[in-house]
Design a protein around this motif. Structure first.
Motif, PDB file in Angstrom:
ATOM      1  N   ILE A 109       0.866  -1.188   0.000  1.00 49.10           N
ATOM      2  CA  ILE A 109       0.000   0.000   0.000  1.00 49.10           C
ATOM      3  C   ILE A 109       0.906   1.244   0.000  1.00 49.10           C
ATOM      4  O   ILE A 109       1.752   1.373   0.871  1.00 49.10           O
ATOM      5  N   PRO A 110       0.724   2.145  -0.963  1.00 49.40           N
ATOM      6  CA  PRO A 110       1.528   3.374  -0.944  1.00 49.40           C
ATOM      7  C   PRO A 110       0.979   4.330   0.092  1.00 49.40           C
ATOM      8  O   PRO A 110      -0.240   4.534   0.189  1.00 49.40           O
ATOM      9  N   LEU A 111       1.894   4.887   0.908  1.00 49.02           N
ATOM     10  CA  LEU A 111       1.465   5.821   1.952  1.00 49.02           C
ATOM     11  C   LEU A 111       2.371   7.044   1.945  1.00 49.02           C
ATOM     12  O   LEU A 111       3.573   6.919   1.692  1.00 49.02           O
ATOM     13  N   LYS A 112       1.773   8.193   2.279  1.00 46.22           N
ATOM     14  CA  LYS A 112       2.598   9.412   2.324  1.00 46.22           C
ATOM     15  C   LYS A 112       3.243   9.522   3.691  1.00 46.22           C
ATOM     16  O   LYS A 112       2.618   9.199   4.720  1.00 46.22           O
ATOM     17  N   ILE A 113       4.458  10.025   3.695  1.00 51.97           N
ATOM     18  CA  ILE A 113       5.172  10.204   4.956  1.00 51.97           C
ATOM     19  C   ILE A 113       4.674  11.504   5.593  1.00 51.97           C
ATOM     20  O   ILE A 113       4.540  12.528   4.904  1.00 51.97           O
ATOM     21  N   ASP A 114       4.397  11.447   6.883  1.00 52.35           N
ATOM     22  CA  ASP A 114       4.021  12.674   7.587  1.00 52.35           C
ATOM     23  C   ASP A 114       5.296  13.311   8.118  1.00 52.35           C
ATOM     24  O   ASP A 114       5.831  12.896   9.146  1.00 52.35           O
ATOM     25  N   THR A 115       5.758  14.322   7.406  1.00 52.99           N
ATOM     26  CA  THR A 115       7.044  14.920   7.771  1.00 52.99           C
ATOM     27  C   THR A 115       6.896  15.991   8.842  1.00 52.99           C
ATOM     28  O   THR A 115       7.876  16.493   9.388  1.00 52.99           O
ATOM     29  N   SER A 116       5.660  16.310   9.168  1.00 57.64           N
ATOM     30  CA  SER A 116       5.476  17.435  10.094  1.00 57.64           C
ATOM     31  C   SER A 116       5.456  17.001  11.545  1.00 57.64           C
ATOM     32  O   SER A 116       5.425  17.807  12.465  1.00 57.64           O
ATOM     33  N   VAL A 117       5.411  15.683  11.772  1.00 53.51           N
ATOM     34  CA  VAL A 117       5.186  15.240  13.168  1.00 53.51           C
ATOM     35  C   VAL A 117       6.485  15.065  13.925  1.00 53.51           C
ATOM     36  O   VAL A 117       7.445  14.508  13.404  1.00 53.51           O
ATOM     37  N   VAL A 118       6.489  15.502  15.153  1.00 54.84           N
ATOM     38  CA  VAL A 118       7.626  15.247  16.064  1.00 54.84           C
ATOM     39  C   VAL A 118       7.427  13.866  16.649  1.00 54.84           C
ATOM     40  O   VAL A 118       6.281  13.470  16.930  1.00 54.84           O
ATOM     41  N   GLU A 119       8.572  13.167  16.759  1.00 54.29           N
ATOM     42  CA  GLU A 119       8.454  11.805  17.296  1.00 54.29           C
ATOM     43  C   GLU A 119       7.792  11.799  18.654  1.00 54.29           C
ATOM     44  O   GLU A 119       8.102  12.626  19.520  1.00 54.29           O
TER      45      GLU A 119
END
Lengths: 691, 262
Positions: free
Chosen positions: A544-554
């Motif tokens: 399944i292709p998924l977008k990376i959430d680059t805005s989230v802090v771990e």
């Protein structure tokens, strides 16, 4: 095509055809006129050249004759002087010898001294006195050809040499001209059957139509019924022999008519017009044939479509019947089970062990029923395309772990080893958590279901980087269970398919799980492959292709536990169903919450309104209620003018937990949405999250 | 339906406009009086074209001048020899066809001169004739009752053959019945141009004449004066030059400007 449409299209076709024909007619009329103009120019040039040539020849002939006569006259004048032969006899002899028809010897006053007239003439009327009055005692020699009373006379007047006066000689001629005018165009054939008529002094003197020669205009009109009409550029002559087009010219004293028959003038136009009519008919024919062919083809296609539709309808009907048959069985089975268990538990009242056994079986049956209903609804939404996928930030590992926590219990109960392997680099992706969970749950639960005691289920979770914003989520689920036959593998993802029929007699699933999983994966633009061998096990590979959430802090805490302590919380519980009210109340009070009940939306609004500010911490609001539903009640509470109207936590409770239901609840002003039946963890987690 | 009506209205308006333009175009100026001008077929001064319309230097000057004076003009082809009878009998009002004024000043009521017209001599190149003196022993052809005839009646030549028609004069030369011909420059030039390899015009001119418009003696005094003034105006404004050059003549050779008027 309706009659009206057909009539309209025929009329339009006729109209366009007429316009085309008229257009062709008009264009070629102009063309023919241009050709006529050119023909007239060429003909006129030829005619005038011919006339000039003939006239020149005639002039040369005339001048030759006149000059000869002058010479003879001069000779006579000399002889008269030299021979002193001024007598009639001599003159007569001279005339006879020189073939003259007469001689006048005049004195200086132009009186006749002597004359001989073989042919009688009155020279004074014929040549005029003025022309010769200056000849005596000059060097002037005068000659002229005169036509009178149908006869032609050449005259020559020369000075006398014997005295002052004139010697006038004349000769009657047989022919006026070497080339008579009537012969200018005799036997000439002009292009396009042209008619040339040359008129002089209102009489036709020459023509290529010999029957016209010598006629005057009146006689022509009478004989041929000629009526002239002037058009813009040409003249049109209507005669008994037909219509002619041409022009009239005045050249060198002649009036020249050049005319062409109408049939010749508009030959091209006539041909072109007929050709266009024929072409239009042919075109009509071709178009009609094409149309008929297209209509037949369309008819055939319609027939095929109809047959196809009938077939589909029949299949859909069969599928519906099949579905209803299955549903009937699948729904009745757990309900019968529940009823049965209740009867048994009544029978064994007091037997705690038996009671517990019955409760467990009732719980299992009701879970199956709930799953069945949810699956059917999911399937329906997938087929109608109304599934709403979320795109929110999801901790994929945690989601998977949460999902697996339940499945691990199932696995342990069955004596199956369950392993999970993670190779995920990104903590958060943008995805629809409910549906990811559903996919993983369906596939893993299947694996557990079809693996025997002592078997193993392995789940691998991996990400493959596609680009800096996208990953390919790879999920592999392997088991060493009973596997599937090759035949079944072909239809494994079809609804209601189960390899072993005994699944229909126990609560082992409705046969919709894999088909729902397959549809969901496709919805997410992913793919799933199945490899299986009977008695060896199965492997599902999902991408399944998924977008990376680059805005989230771990996130720091992955293992934060849900608090279940509700002591001190005053909860307004709004529910119209007694059983649901009892269940919820039990759950909440068990964990220390204080509960106030309201049985519909209006009661909830009234209760909240009457309460003091800050009385209630949480309102658990059912959605579907009589008098006033939960959404309306929420809106009214939120719009109240009191401090806690906005701050009080309102959570929806609903059997419907689809995405659009959640959105509707949130829009109404609720803080969250819980699906029924209530699960403790979900309930406490939601309360905790919002407080 | 509305569109059909609108289109019909627009087309009707256009038709009316076009008809109106046609009407304006067809409107001619009306004149109170008409004058009849006697002419001979004498290119390029007066002749009929193939469409029967009168053309020529004198035709165009007559129209210009008489229209300006408020007269409509009718042209009448006459037998040249009967010109005086036609004038006397009132068949024509004036003679305007390359008509020389010289030696006729007292015979007519004149308007003019408006142009020169030389009498020239044409010969065959092979004849060797180069001057007028070379014609002493030669036969010369002319049209009767013309200035050319009058000129050679007073000149010494072997014979003077007078013909009634111009084409007889040309024929006589072409057939060598005469050694030279004489006539108006324009007419002779036209003929020589048909075969310039064979014919040539002598440089020496036997006569220079001035052209005028001849009314019957003692009549049209006022009109002749008005016409004279108008012709001078046309000369000074360049109109005569324009017409003369249109018909292929050299204006400098035929102009009377500066000589008879400024």
């Amino acid at each position: 095509m309706s009659r009206r449409t057909s009539f309209k299209s025929i009329f339009l076709s006729l109209f366009v055809s007429c316009l085309l024909v008229l257009g062709v007619y008009s264009v070629f009329t102009r063309y023919d006129y241009r050709q006529l103009d050119n023909s007239l120019d060429n003909a006129l040039s030829f005619v005038t050249t011919r006339i000039n040539r003939c006239e020149n020849l005639n002039t040369d002939d005339r001048v030759k004759s006149l000059v000869r006569l002058v010479d003879k006259s001069n000779e006579l004048s000399r002889v008269i002087k030299d021979e002193n032969e001024l007598n009639t006899q001599f003159i007569q002899e001279y005339c006879s010898n020189q073939r003259l028809d007469g001689v006048f010897v005049l004195d200086e006053n132009l009186n006749t001294v002597l004359d001989y007239q073989e042919v009688l003439v009155t020279w004074q009327d014929m040549i005029g006195v003025d022309s010769i009055s200056n000849i005596p005692s000059s060097n002037k020699n005068y000659s002229i050809r005169v036509e009178q009373d149908g006869k032609i006379y050449d005259f020559a007047c020369v000075p006398r040499q014997d005295a002052t006066g004139i010697v006038l000689a004349y000769k009657e001629k047989e022919l006026l001209e070497a080339i008579p005018k009537e012969n200018y165009f005799k036997y000439f054939n002009f292009k396009m059957n042209g008619l040339v008529v040359v008129m002089e002094n209102d009489k036709i003197v020459s023509s290529n139509e010999t029957s016209l020669i010598s006629l005057n205009e009146k006689e022509v009109n009478k004989k041929y019924g000629v009526v002239f009409e002037n058009t813009k550029q040409f003249i049109k002559a209507t005669t008994i022999n037909g219509k002619y087009y041409g022009n009239k010219y005045d050249v060198d004293g002649y009036t020249i008519y050049i005319l062409y028959p109408q049939s010749q003038v508009f030959n091209i136009r006539t041909m072109a017009t007929w050709l266009s009519v024929i072409l239009i008919f042919i075109l009509w024919g071709v178009i009609s044939m094409i149309r008929v062919s297209m209509e037949r083809e369309k008819e055939r296609e319609n027939k095929l479509e109809l047959q196809e539709a009938v077939k589909e309808a029949q299949m859909a009907n069969a599928a519906k019947t099949n579905f209803l048959r299955r549903m009937s069985h699948d729904l009745r089975t757990p309900i019968n089970g529940i009823n049965g268990m209740i009867e048994i538990s009544r029978h064994y009242a007091g037997n705690e062990e038996k009671q517990e056994e019955c409760r467990q079986k009732i719980s299992s049956a009701s879970s199956f029923l709930l799953d069945l209903v949810n699956n059917v609804l999911d399937m329906s939404k997938l087929e109608s395309g109304t599934i709403l996928l979320e795109e929110k930030s999801v901790n994929l590992k945690r989601l998977i772990q949460d999902t697996n926590s339940v499945l691990q219990v199932q696995a342990i109960e069955k004596g199956i080893q369950f392993e999970e392997h993670f190779e995920l680099n990104h903590s958060h992706v943008l995805a629809s958590p409910i549906h990811i969970r559903q996919i993983i749950q369906n596939i893993e639960s299947n694996a557990i279901k079809y693996t025997q005691n002592g078997g193993k289920v392995e789940a691998y979770y991996k990400e493959i980087l596609i680009d800096q914003n996208t990953i390919q989520f790879e999920f592999i689920c392997k088991d060493n269970g009973i596997g599937m036959s090759e035949e079944f593998q072909k239809k494994a993802f079809e609804p209601f398919t189960q390899e072993f029929n005994d699944a229909r007699t126990s609560y082992e699933g409705s046969g919709l799980g894999l088909s729902i999983t397959n549809e969901l994966i496709k919805y997410m633009n992913g793919d799933v492959t199945l490899q299986s061998e009977l008695n060896q096990g199965s492997q599902f590979i999902v991408h399944i292709p998924l977008k990376i959430d680059t805005s989230v802090v771990e996130e720091e805490l992955d293992d934060k536990k849900v608090k279940t302590d509700l002591n001190g919380l005053h909860i307004l519980l709004v529910e119209d169903n007694e059983m649901n009210m009892e269940i919820a109340q039990f759950l909440l009070e068990k964990n220390g919450a204080k509960i106030t009940c309201a049985w519909n939306g209006q009661a909830a609004v009234d209760t909240f309104l009457k309460s003091e500010v800050g009385t209630f911490d949480v309102i658990l609001m059912d959605i579907m209620m009589p008098i006033k539903d939960g959404l309306q009640a929420t809106k009214e509470i939120r719009s109240m003018d009191r401090k806690d109207a906005q701050s009080v936590v309102i959570l929806a409770m609903s059997a419907n937990a689809f995405q659009d239901d959640i959105q509707t609840s949130l829009k109404a002003g609720m803080n969250g949405h819980l699906s029924k039946p209530l699960k403790e963890n979900d309930l406490f987690s939601m309360i905790q999250k919002n407080l | 339906m509305k569109k059909v009506w609108l289109l019909t209205i627009i087309l009707s308006m256009m038709s009316c406009t076009l008809m109106g333009c046609q009407k304006i175009y067809n409107n001619k100026t009306e004149y109170d009086k008409t004058i009849v001008v006697g002419i001979d077929d004498f290119s390029p001064y007066s002749y009929k074209d193939e469409n029967g319309k009168y053309k020529g230097i004198d035709v165009e000057l007559a129209k210009l001048a008489f229209h300006k004076l408020g007269y409509d003009v009718t042209f009448k082809k006459i037998v040249w020899e009967d010109k005086n009878e036609n004038l006397d009998e009132g068949i024509i009002d004036c003679i305007w066809s390359c008509f020389s004024m010289n030696d006729r000043e007292d015979l007519y009521q004149w308007a003019g001169p408006y142009l020169h017209s030389d009498q020239v001599v044409a010969v065959k190149k092979e004849s060797g004739i180069q001057t007028l003196n070379d014609l002493v022993d030669k036969r010369v052809g002319v049209q009767t009752s013309t200035k050319a005839e009058a000129v050679f009646l007073n000149r010494e030549v072997k014979e003077l053959l007078c013909f009634s028609q111009t084409n007889e004069v040309f024929s006589a030369l072409s057939k060598n019945y005469v050694d030279a011909i004489c006539g108006h420059q324009a007419m002779i030039q036209d003929y020589v141009n048909t075969d310039p390899k064979t014919y040539t015009i002598l440089d020496e001119k036997p006569y220079e004449s001035i052209l005028g418009v001849a009314f019957k003696k003692g009549t049209h005094k006022k009109l002749s004066k008005q016409l004279n003034n108008e012709l001078q105006r046309l000369g000074t404004t360049g109109k005569i030059k324009k017409i003369v050059e249109k018909y292929g003549l050299n204006y400098d050779q035929v102009s009377v400007e500066g000589e008879y008027y400024e």
